[in-house]
Design a protein around this motif. Structure first.
Motif, PDB file in Angstrom:
ATOM      1  N   ARG A 214      36.149  34.648  31.080  1.00 24.52           N
ATOM      2  CA  ARG A 214      37.549  34.235  31.220  1.00 24.52           C
ATOM      3  C   ARG A 214      38.250  35.078  32.275  1.00 24.52           C
ATOM      4  O   ARG A 214      37.721  36.063  32.769  1.00 24.52           O
ATOM      5  N   GLN A 215      39.501  34.670  32.569  1.00 22.86           N
ATOM      6  CA  GLN A 215      40.333  35.380  33.540  1.00 22.86           C
ATOM      7  C   GLN A 215      41.554  35.964  32.849  1.00 22.86           C
ATOM      8  O   GLN A 215      42.115  35.346  31.942  1.00 22.86           O
ATOM      9  N   VAL A 216      41.949  37.157  33.266  1.00 24.45           N
ATOM     10  CA  VAL A 216      43.049  37.884  32.641  1.00 24.45           C
ATOM     11  C   VAL A 216      44.131  38.171  33.673  1.00 24.45           C
ATOM     12  O   VAL A 216      43.843  38.648  34.769  1.00 24.45           O
ATOM     13  N   GLY A 217      45.375  37.873  33.341  1.00 23.81           N
ATOM     14  CA  GLY A 217      46.502  38.261  34.182  1.00 23.81           C
ATOM     15  C   GLY A 217      46.702  37.425  35.422  1.00 23.81           C
ATOM     16  O   GLY A 217      47.387  37.858  36.354  1.00 23.81           O
ATOM     17  N   VAL A 218      46.162  36.216  35.473  1.00 22.90           N
ATOM     18  CA  VAL A 218      46.378  35.355  36.639  1.00 22.90           C
ATOM     19  C   VAL A 218      47.809  34.829  36.598  1.00 22.90           C
ATOM     20  O   VAL A 218      48.197  34.175  35.629  1.00 22.90           O
ATOM     21  N   PRO A 219      48.624  35.085  37.629  1.00 22.84           N
ATOM     22  CA  PRO A 219      50.026  34.659  37.601  1.00 22.84           C
ATOM     23  C   PRO A 219      50.182  33.157  37.814  1.00 22.84           C
ATOM     24  O   PRO A 219      49.329  32.501  38.421  1.00 22.84           O
ATOM     25  N   ALA A 220      51.275  32.651  37.323  1.00 19.65           N
ATOM     26  CA  ALA A 220      51.533  31.213  37.426  1.00 19.65           C
ATOM     27  C   ALA A 220      51.693  30.759  38.871  1.00 19.65           C
ATOM     28  O   ALA A 220      51.425  29.600  39.194  1.00 19.65           O
ATOM     29  N   ASP A 221      52.118  31.677  39.766  1.00 23.50           N
ATOM     30  CA  ASP A 221      52.338  31.274  41.160  1.00 23.50           C
ATOM     31  C   ASP A 221      51.083  31.400  42.020  1.00 23.50           C
ATOM     32  O   ASP A 221      51.109  31.139  43.213  1.00 23.50           O
TER      33      ASP A 221
ATOM     34  N   ALA B 203      44.376  43.633  49.784  1.00 25.19           N
ATOM     35  CA  ALA B 203      45.245  43.983  50.904  1.00 25.19           C
ATOM     36  C   ALA B 203      45.230  42.905  51.975  1.00 25.19           C
ATOM     37  O   ALA B 203      46.175  42.768  52.751  1.00 25.19           O
ATOM     38  N   ASP B 204      44.138  42.127  52.027  1.00 22.78           N
ATOM     39  CA  ASP B 204      44.017  41.061  53.022  1.00 22.78           C
ATOM     40  C   ASP B 204      44.662  39.765  52.565  1.00 22.78           C
ATOM     41  O   ASP B 204      44.558  38.741  53.227  1.00 22.78           O
ATOM     42  N   GLY B 205      45.322  39.811  51.398  1.00 20.89           N
ATOM     43  CA  GLY B 205      45.973  38.621  50.885  1.00 20.89           C
ATOM     44  C   GLY B 205      45.059  37.721  50.084  1.00 20.89           C
ATOM     45  O   GLY B 205      45.495  36.707  49.541  1.00 20.89           O
ATOM     46  N   GLN B 206      43.773  38.091  49.987  1.00 23.93           N
ATOM     47  CA  GLN B 206      42.818  37.313  49.220  1.00 23.93           C
ATOM     48  C   GLN B 206      42.789  37.852  47.795  1.00 23.93           C
ATOM     49  O   GLN B 206      42.191  38.879  47.520  1.00 23.93           O
ATOM     50  N   ASN B 207      43.460  37.153  46.895  1.00 22.18           N
ATOM     51  CA  ASN B 207      43.541  37.588  45.517  1.00 22.18           C
ATOM     52  C   ASN B 207      42.487  36.853  44.689  1.00 22.18           C
ATOM     53  O   ASN B 207      42.152  35.709  44.975  1.00 22.18           O
ATOM     54  N   ALA B 208      41.966  37.502  43.665  1.00 24.75           N
ATOM     55  CA  ALA B 208      40.859  36.889  42.944  1.00 24.75           C
ATOM     56  C   ALA B 208      40.780  37.377  41.506  1.00 24.75           C
ATOM     57  O   ALA B 208      41.357  38.408  41.144  1.00 24.75           O
ATOM     58  N   ALA B 209      40.068  36.584  40.691  1.00 25.16           N
ATOM     59  CA  ALA B 209      39.763  36.936  39.301  1.00 25.16           C
ATOM     60  C   ALA B 209      38.395  36.364  38.967  1.00 25.16           C
ATOM     61  O   ALA B 209      38.247  35.515  38.096  1.00 25.16           O
ATOM     62  N   MET B 210      37.381  36.840  39.681  1.00 25.49           N
ATOM     63  CA  MET B 210      36.018  36.341  39.499  1.00 25.49           C
ATOM     64  C   MET B 210      35.298  37.132  38.411  1.00 25.49           C
ATOM     65  O   MET B 210      35.246  38.358  38.456  1.00 25.49           O
TER      66      MET B 210
ATOM     67  N   ASP C 203      24.285  38.828  29.086  1.00 24.49           N
ATOM     68  CA  ASP C 203      24.455  38.309  27.737  1.00 24.49           C
ATOM     69  C   ASP C 203      25.574  39.108  27.088  1.00 24.49           C
ATOM     70  O   ASP C 203      25.365  39.940  26.209  1.00 24.49           O
ATOM     71  N   ALA C 204      26.793  38.903  27.577  1.00 25.24           N
ATOM     72  CA  ALA C 204      27.947  39.680  27.148  1.00 25.24           C
ATOM     73  C   ALA C 204      29.215  38.962  27.594  1.00 25.24           C
ATOM     74  O   ALA C 204      29.176  38.098  28.481  1.00 25.24           O
ATOM     75  N   ASP C 205      30.336  39.313  26.985  1.00 20.29           N
ATOM     76  CA  ASP C 205      31.623  38.774  27.417  1.00 20.29           C
ATOM     77  C   ASP C 205      32.037  39.440  28.719  1.00 20.29           C
ATOM     78  O   ASP C 205      31.878  40.655  28.877  1.00 20.29           O
ATOM     79  N   VAL C 206      32.581  38.648  29.641  1.00 23.32           N
ATOM     80  CA  VAL C 206      33.042  39.190  30.917  1.00 23.32           C
ATOM     81  C   VAL C 206      34.434  38.642  31.189  1.00 23.32           C
ATOM     82  O   VAL C 206      34.619  37.439  31.401  1.00 23.32           O
ATOM     83  N   TYR C 207      35.433  39.528  31.178  1.00 23.64           N
ATOM     84  CA  TYR C 207      36.820  39.152  31.441  1.00 23.64           C
ATOM     85  C   TYR C 207      37.219  39.692  32.812  1.00 23.64           C
ATOM     86  O   TYR C 207      37.184  40.901  33.050  1.00 23.64           O
ATOM     87  N   ALA C 208      37.593  38.795  33.702  1.00 27.06           N
ATOM     88  CA  ALA C 208      37.923  39.173  35.075  1.00 27.06           C
ATOM     89  C   ALA C 208      39.426  39.360  35.203  1.00 27.06           C
ATOM     90  O   ALA C 208      40.204  38.426  34.962  1.00 27.06           O
ATOM     91  N   VAL C 209      39.855  40.551  35.586  1.00 27.22           N
ATOM     92  CA  VAL C 209      41.275  40.867  35.738  1.00 27.22           C
ATOM     93  C   VAL C 209      41.742  40.474  37.136  1.00 27.22           C
ATOM     94  O   VAL C 209      41.133  40.867  38.142  1.00 27.22           O
ATOM     95  N   TYR C 210      42.802  39.700  37.205  1.00 26.09           N
ATOM     96  CA  TYR C 210      43.371  39.272  38.489  1.00 26.09           C
ATOM     97  C   TYR C 210      43.762  40.490  39.313  1.00 26.09           C
ATOM     98  O   TYR C 210      44.447  41.397  38.833  1.00 26.09           O
ATOM     99  N   THR C 211      43.301  40.508  40.556  1.00 25.49           N
ATOM    100  CA  THR C 211      43.545  41.652  41.426  1.00 25.49           C
ATOM    101  C   THR C 211      43.937  41.179  42.816  1.00 25.49           C
ATOM    102  O   THR C 211      43.302  40.281  43.370  1.00 25.49           O
ATOM    103  N   LYS C 212      44.966  41.793  43.361  1.00 31.81           N
ATOM    104  CA  LYS C 212      45.425  41.451  44.702  1.00 31.81           C
ATOM    105  C   LYS C 212      44.651  42.252  45.743  1.00 31.81           C
ATOM    106  O   LYS C 212      44.386  43.434  45.558  1.00 31.81           O
TER     107      LYS C 212
END
Length: 401
Positions: free
Chosen positions: A309-316, A284-291, A273-282
């Motif tokens: 919400r998600q934070v810092g997810v790049p356009a590419d 090493a295996d190439g699996q990038n995520a913002a869960m 019961d709180a805000d959760v902001y997921a920061v985009y993180t790369k």
């Protein structure tokens, strides 16, 4: 030769690769800041939240920290008594008051085998402590003594804060900087339990991690009423991860979304019961995520409310799941707001050989996403019986019949 002397000479190959990365996780700036706007006689301009970070090894020469800065010496020899010290200077370079924590992230560890043939982890034997200081320490004894009361093993620190764990540190605009000593050392009491088998680096435990400085707005500036308008800024900047037990999360989080800002594994039961902001993180295996939330095993997560919400997810690389379940896990959504950069990935379920996960929705509002017609997880993401979806513009809200 005594065991102590043997240990002193033989503790080879244990690697502590320290890379300090400045991770400025600014607390949900989209919720409070505005762009510059003006009329003929008035001007409203966004405030600026900015942390400046410098480091030194002698307290004389200071250098700016970058995401490739290596604070401590990369070494293949860690033995009892070895000590490394680096000094950090934190400044408020912006126009808004801020509060911050300093903690570890991107932790990687491999186990080793000691001379007795037993498995061991280096993180159980190397300690890290941090304390404010106004000068460099004269010798290793002084450095260790300064942090001794606060120092913890790398294992026990984990993803918790090194500085600001109990209460975030505040800096007013243009305030004096705060300077800290980070002291990394192996106590002299450590024996052959951390001595690699056959003096062989192959059997040495290896440990690496980064250090992040995480800042958000502080309740300091006033509007026409008080200084609490930004009280909802994130309070936690590390991922909450549980494998067992029952847990409640009520503090707002902004954290690494590689494996979930909130992660439930094995048999964990978590209520949010709180805000959760997921920061985009790369990865090493190439699996990038913002869960924001990830659940696996037979765990269960109940989301009662909050903003996700998600934070810092790049356009590419916009395709990142926001709420994610796998194995035999269950996620129940009873309330909250959910906004993914790619709306189709708001809710996702991945099957595995171990079972079928599911996401059950009985409340909440979803941006450009209709949970009654999921883009992924068909027959696994569904609206609960007795509920339906109502659309209002870009938002889909689940309500009772």
């Amino acid at each position: 030769m005594t065991n102590r002397k043997s240990t002193k000479r033989a503790l080879l190959g244990s690697v502590v690769a320290m890379v300090l990365c400045l991770a400025m996780l600014v607390g949900a700036t989209f919720a409070w800041f505005t762009d510059t706007a003006s009329t003929g006689v008035n001007k409203i301009q966004a405030g600026n939240l900015d942390v400046a970070l410098e480091y030194s090894t002698d307290f004389k020469t200071w250098n700016k920290v970058t995401d490739t800065t290596k604070l401590f010496e990369e070494s293949t020899v860690w033995e009892p008594g070895r000590t490394e010290v680096v000094y950090l200077r934190v400044k408020n370079a912006g126009t808004l008051a801020l509060k911050y924590t300093v903690g570890m992230y991107n932790i990687n560890e491999g186990r080793g085998k000691n001379v007795a043939g037993e498995f061991y982890y280096l993180s159980n034997y190397v300690k890290l402590g941090a304390v404010e200081t106004t000068a460099a320490y004269a010798d290793r004894e002084a450095a260790i003594n300064a942090v001794n009361a606060e120092a913890r093993t790398l294992k026990s620190i984990g993803s918790s804060a090194i500085i600001g764990e109990d209460q975030m540190v505040m800096l007013a605009p243009e305030a004096d900087a705060k300077t800290y000593a980070l002291v990394l050392y192996m106590p002299t009491e450590v024996g052959n339990e951390a001595n690699p088998k056959n003096n062989d680096p192959y059997w040495a435990s290896k440990f690496s991690f980064g250090i992040s400085v995480n800042a958000t707005q502080a309740e300091y500036e006033n509007d026409s009423y008080d200084n609490t308008y930004d009280h909802a800024a994130p309070e936690l900047f590390y991922a909450e991860s549980f494998s067992h037990g029952t847990h409640e999360i009520t503090k707002n989080i902004q954290a690494n979304g590689r494996y979930g800002a909130v992660q439930a594994e094995k048999t964990a039961q978590i209520t949010i019961d709180a805000d959760v902001y997921a920061v985009y993180t790369k990865g090493a295996d190439g699996q990038n995520a913002a869960m924001a939330v990830e659940a696996g095993g037979t765990s269960k997560v109940i989301i009662k409310g909050g903003d996700f919400r998600q934070v810092g997810v790049p356009a590419d690389d916009p395709v990142c799941d926001l709420i994610y379940a796998t194995d035999k896990a269950t996620i129940e959504i009873q309330g909250g707001t959910f906004k993914a950069v790619t709306p189709a990935n708001t809710l996702n379920v991945i099957d595995s050989a171990r079972g079928v996960a599911k996401i059950i929705v009985s409340g909440g509002s979803f941006y450009k996403y209709d949970p009654s017609h999921p883009a992924m997880g068909e027959n696994e993401v569904f609206v609960a019986d007795g509920y339906h979806v109502e659309q209002n513009g870009d938002w889909y809200t689940v309500v009772k019949n």
